[in-house]
Scaffold this active site. Structure first.
Site, PDB file in Angstrom:
ATOM      1  N   ALA A 125       0.891  -1.028  -0.153  1.00  0.00           N
ATOM      2  CA  ALA A 125      -0.072   0.017  -0.012  1.00  0.00           C
ATOM      3  C   ALA A 125       0.780   1.193   0.107  1.00  0.00           C
ATOM      4  O   ALA A 125       2.053   1.264   0.603  1.00  0.00           O
ATOM      5  CB  ALA A 125      -0.882  -0.020   1.184  1.00  0.00           C
ATOM      6  N   GLY A 135       0.771  -5.295   0.751  1.00  0.00           N
ATOM      7  CA  GLY A 135      -0.511  -5.458  -0.026  1.00  0.00           C
ATOM      8  C   GLY A 135      -0.366  -6.166  -1.261  1.00  0.00           C
ATOM      9  O   GLY A 135      -1.220  -6.743  -1.992  1.00  0.00           O
ATOM     10  N   GLU A 188      -0.223  -9.762  -0.402  1.00  0.00           N
ATOM     11  CA  GLU A 188      -1.536 -10.103  -0.390  1.00  0.00           C
ATOM     12  C   GLU A 188      -2.447 -10.100  -1.383  1.00  0.00           C
ATOM     13  O   GLU A 188      -3.298 -11.031  -1.745  1.00  0.00           O
ATOM     14  CB  GLU A 188      -2.199  -9.076   0.785  1.00  0.00           C
ATOM     15  CG  GLU A 188      -1.523  -9.182   2.216  1.00  0.00           C
ATOM     16  CD  GLU A 188      -1.862  -7.934   3.068  1.00  0.00           C
ATOM     17  OE1 GLU A 188      -1.795  -6.743   2.613  1.00  0.00           O
ATOM     18  OE2 GLU A 188      -2.193  -8.268   4.204  1.00  0.00           O
ATOM     19  N   GLU A 211       4.831  -5.347   7.308  1.00  0.00           N
ATOM     20  CA  GLU A 211       4.334  -4.109   7.990  1.00  0.00           C
ATOM     21  C   GLU A 211       4.965  -3.746   9.485  1.00  0.00           C
ATOM     22  O   GLU A 211       4.792  -2.670   9.930  1.00  0.00           O
ATOM     23  CB  GLU A 211       3.015  -4.536   7.973  1.00  0.00           C
ATOM     24  CG  GLU A 211       2.180  -4.409   6.816  1.00  0.00           C
ATOM     25  CD  GLU A 211       2.029  -5.870   5.775  1.00  0.00           C
ATOM     26  OE1 GLU A 211       3.081  -6.690   6.305  1.00  0.00           O
ATOM     27  OE2 GLU A 211       1.596  -5.759   4.984  1.00  0.00           O
TER      28      GLU A 211
HETATM   29  N1  CAA Z   1       4.619   3.123  -0.902  1.00  0.00           N
HETATM   30  C1  CAA Z   1       5.037   4.500  -1.102  1.00  0.00           C
HETATM   31  N2  CAA Z   1       6.264   4.523  -1.881  1.00  0.00           N
HETATM   32  C2  CAA Z   1       6.749   3.396  -2.223  1.00  0.00           C
HETATM   33  C3  CAA Z   1       6.527   2.226  -1.629  1.00  0.00           C
HETATM   34  C4  CAA Z   1       5.289   2.089  -0.930  1.00  0.00           C
HETATM   35  N3  CAA Z   1       4.942   0.772  -0.252  1.00  0.00           N
HETATM   36  N4  CAA Z   1       7.466   1.358  -1.945  1.00  0.00           N
HETATM   37  C5  CAA Z   1       8.419   2.101  -2.710  1.00  0.00           C
HETATM   38  N5  CAA Z   1       8.262   3.103  -2.855  1.00  0.00           N
HETATM   39  C6  CAA Z   1       8.736   4.383  -3.424  1.00  0.00           C
HETATM   40  C7  CAA Z   1       9.871   5.011  -2.780  1.00  0.00           C
HETATM   41  O1  CAA Z   1       9.322   5.907  -1.720  1.00  0.00           O
HETATM   42  C8  CAA Z   1      10.830   5.657  -3.673  1.00  0.00           C
HETATM   43  O2  CAA Z   1      10.201   6.925  -4.202  1.00  0.00           O
HETATM   44  P1  CAA Z   1      11.215   8.016  -4.240  1.00  0.00           P
HETATM   45  O3  CAA Z   1      11.702   7.760  -5.721  1.00  0.00           O
HETATM   46  O4  CAA Z   1      10.310   9.229  -4.702  1.00  0.00           O
HETATM   47  O5  CAA Z   1      11.610   8.416  -3.080  1.00  0.00           O
HETATM   48  C9  CAA Z   1      10.717   4.641  -4.918  1.00  0.00           C
HETATM   49  O6  CAA Z   1       9.382   3.998  -4.608  1.00  0.00           O
HETATM   50  C10 CAA Z   1      11.572   3.471  -5.001  1.00  0.00           C
HETATM   51  O7  CAA Z   1      11.780   2.816  -3.625  1.00  0.00           O
HETATM   52  P2  CAA Z   1      13.122   3.158  -3.164  1.00  0.00           P
HETATM   53  O8  CAA Z   1      14.121   4.140  -3.320  1.00  0.00           O
HETATM   54  O9  CAA Z   1      12.921   2.664  -1.650  1.00  0.00           O
HETATM   55  O10 CAA Z   1      14.098   1.640  -3.767  1.00  0.00           O
HETATM   56  P3  CAA Z   1      14.738   0.679  -3.191  1.00  0.00           P
HETATM   57  O11 CAA Z   1      15.119  -0.348  -4.144  1.00  0.00           O
HETATM   58  O12 CAA Z   1      15.817   0.871  -2.326  1.00  0.00           O
HETATM   59  O13 CAA Z   1      14.031  -0.378  -2.278  1.00  0.00           O
HETATM   60  C11 CAA Z   1      11.607  -1.375  -1.568  1.00  0.00           C
HETATM   61  C12 CAA Z   1      12.642  -0.952  -2.641  1.00  0.00           C
HETATM   62  C13 CAA Z   1      12.558  -2.466  -0.679  1.00  0.00           C
HETATM   63  C14 CAA Z   1      10.572  -1.979  -2.011  1.00  0.00           C
HETATM   64  C15 CAA Z   1      11.448  -0.209  -0.553  1.00  0.00           C
HETATM   65  O14 CAA Z   1      11.153   1.010  -1.414  1.00  0.00           O
HETATM   66  C16 CAA Z   1      10.549  -0.343   0.780  1.00  0.00           C
HETATM   67  O15 CAA Z   1      11.146  -1.036   1.601  1.00  0.00           O
HETATM   68  N6  CAA Z   1       9.203  -0.157   0.212  1.00  0.00           N
HETATM   69  C17 CAA Z   1       8.304  -0.369   1.282  1.00  0.00           C
HETATM   70  C18 CAA Z   1       7.649  -1.753   1.380  1.00  0.00           C
HETATM   71  C19 CAA Z   1       6.673  -2.041   2.272  1.00  0.00           C
HETATM   72  O16 CAA Z   1       6.923  -1.552   3.393  1.00  0.00           O
HETATM   73  N7  CAA Z   1       5.411  -2.184   2.052  1.00  0.00           N
HETATM   74  C20 CAA Z   1       4.325  -2.466   2.975  1.00  0.00           C
HETATM   75  C21 CAA Z   1       3.331  -1.269   2.943  1.00  0.00           C
HETATM   76  S1  CAA Z   1       2.089  -1.320   4.009  1.00  0.00           S
HETATM   77  C22 CAA Z   1       0.908  -2.660   3.377  1.00  0.00           C
HETATM   78  O17 CAA Z   1       1.109  -2.694   2.293  1.00  0.00           O
HETATM   79  C23 CAA Z   1      -0.186  -2.759   4.416  1.00  0.00           C
HETATM   80  C24 CAA Z   1      -1.211  -3.674   3.715  1.00  0.00           C
HETATM   81  O18 CAA Z   1      -1.217  -4.716   4.417  1.00  0.00           O
HETATM   82  C25 CAA Z   1      -2.029  -3.317   2.877  1.00  0.00           C
END
Ligand code: CAA
Length: 289
Positions: free
Chosen positions: A95, A139, A142, A162
Site C-alpha cells: 500500500a 499489500g 496479499e 508491515e
Molecule cells: N509506498 C509508497 N512509496 C513506495 C513504496 C510504498 N509501499 N515502496 C516504494 N516506494 C517508493 C519509494 O518511496 C521511492 O520513491 P522516491 O523515488 O520518490 O523516493 C521509490 O518507490 C523507490 O523506492 P526505494 O528508493 O526505496 O527503492 P529501493 O530499491 O531502495 O527499495 C523497497 C525498494 C525495498 C521496495 C523499498 O522501497 C521498501 O521497503 N518499500 C516499502 C515496502 C513496504 O513496507 N510495503 C508494505 C506497505 S504497508 C501495506 O502494504 C499494508 C497492507 O497490508 C495493505
C-alpha cells in the site's frame, strides 16, 4: 476518470513499456492512468501494473483502477482468464505508505480502508493468475495470495514487512500466508518483517511454478491462462468455485458441495458437447452454456 476495459483489439505486436518484450501483444483501448491492458492470446486479459516510479505502490486511486479493471475483465465475454503482473523491479511494493501515513483510526475504521479493494478482488469469478517479478510486499504479497495461481521468478521478493512500519498486514496476509506455509514460518516472517524469495515461495507451496527469468514467468502465466480460456467457461467457473470452497468448509461439507456442483453440470450444454466430442473422437466446440 471512468476507467473502462474494452476488448476491442486495436494494434498488434507493439513494444511494451514494462521491460517485457517477447509476448506478442494486442493492445486494447487504454483509459487507465496506471494500468496497461492487453490480450496477448485469445481469451486472455493481461493487466500490467504501471506505476513504476513508486514500485507500483497502491494508492487509493490505483486500487480503484485495479478493481475497475478486474470488474471490466469479469464482464467481458471474450475473456476466459486473466494475468496480472508488474515490471521486473516490482509486482507491488505494498500500500502507498506516503498516502497512508496521516490516516487516523477513525478514517481507517470509519471508511473501511482497504476493505473494498480486498473484498472485490477476492470475489472475481474468472481465474486470476499473478506473475510476480521483483517486490511483492505487504499489500502486493496479499494481492498475489488473493489470486488463484501464483507464478513467480526465482529472484522475486515476497514479504509482509508491515511490522517495520508499526502496523500489521491489513489485506489478509496474516490469514492466507499462515494457511499456506504454516503457522511457525508465517509467524516468523510477519514478526520479523523478513522477506522471502520466489524460490522459497515455490518450495513452501505458495507459488505453483517458479521461473528463471521474469519474461519466462509472464509468458508461462499467459500460456496457462490461454489453456484455461480454451475450456468451457461454465466448467472453469465451477472449478474455481469448488476449489475456493475448500478454503472455508470442512472436508465433508466441501465434498458434498462439490458433488452438488458436479451434478448441476449435467444440466449444461458444454457437458453434452464435451462428452459427445470425446465419444466421437472430435475436438469439443464449447458454447459456454
Ligand atoms: N509506498 C509508497 N512509496 C513506495 C513504496 C510504498 N509501499 N515502496 C516504494 N516506494 C517508493 C519509494 O518511496 C521511492 O520513491 P522516491 O523515488 O520518490 O523516493 C521509490 O518507490 C523507490 O523506492 P526505494 O528508493 O526505496 O527503492 P529501493 O530499491 O531502495 O527499495 C523497497 C525498494 C525495498 C521496495 C523499498 O522501497 C521498501 O521497503 N518499500 C516499502 C515496502 C513496504 O513496507 N510495503 C508494505 C506497505 S504497508 C501495506 O502494504 C499494508 C497492507 O497490508 C495493505
Amino acid at each position: 476518470m471512468t476507467a473502462r476495459w474494452s476488448s476491442r483489439v486495436l494494434a498488434a505486436n507493439v513494444a511494451t513499456r514494462n521491460g517485457f518484450s517477447a509476448v506478442k501483444r494486442y493492445v486494447s483501448q487504454e483509459a487507465y492512468q496506471n494500468l496497461l491492458m492487453s490480450t496477448p492470446k485469445p481469451g486472455v486479459a493481461l493487466i500490467t501494473l504501471n506505476r513504476p516510479k513508486s514500485y507500483n505502490a497502491m494508492s487509493s486511486a490505483f486500487m480503484a483502477e485495479i478493481n475497475s479493471a478486474f470488474q471490466s475483465v469479469e464482464k467481458d465475454k471474450s475473456i476466459g482468464a486473466m494475468v496480472i503482473t508488474g515490471n521486473e523491479k516490482a509486482f507491488i511494493a505494498g500500500a502507498d505508505i506516503k498516502e497512508m501515513k496521516d490516516l487516523t483510526f477513525s478514517n481507517a475504521y470509519g471508511e473501511d480502508f482497504i476493505e473494498p479493494w480486498s473484498l472485490q478482488v477476492s470475489q472475481i469469478k474468472k481465474p486470476i493468475i499473478v506473475a510476480v517479478n521483483g517486490y511483492a510486499l505487504g499489500g502486493g504479497c496479499e494481492l498475489a495470495m488473493m489470486a488463484d495461481i501464483i507464478y513467480c521468478s526465482a529472484g522475486a521478493t515476497f514479504g509482509q514487512p508491515e511490522i517495520k512500519l508499526g502496523i500489521i498486514p491489513g489485506a489478509g496476509g496474516s490469514q492466507r500466508l499462515t494457511k499456506v506455509i504454516g503457522k511457525s514460518r508465517a509467524m516468523e516472517l510477519i514478526l520479523t518483517g523478513k522477506n522471502f524469495s520466489g524460490r522459497e515461495a515455490f518450495d513452501w507451496g505458495l507459488a505453483a511454478r517458479v521461473f528463471e527469468t521474469p519474461q519466462q514467468c509472464v509468458d508461462g502465466a499467459v500460456d496457462t491462462a490461454a489453456l484455461i480460456a480454451s475450456y468451457s467457461r461454465i466448467a472453469v467457473k465451477a472449478c474455481k468455485e469448488v476449489v475456493n470452497k475448500s478454503q472455508d468448509l470442512g472436508i465433508r461439507e466441501g465434498v458434498e458441495f462439490e458433488r452438488r456442483v458436479f451434478h448441476g453440470l449435467f444440466g449444461s450444454k458444454d457437458q453434452k458437447i464435451g462428452m459427445k466430442a470425446f465419444a466421437e473422437k472430435q475436438t469439443p466446440k464449447w458454447e459456454h452454456q
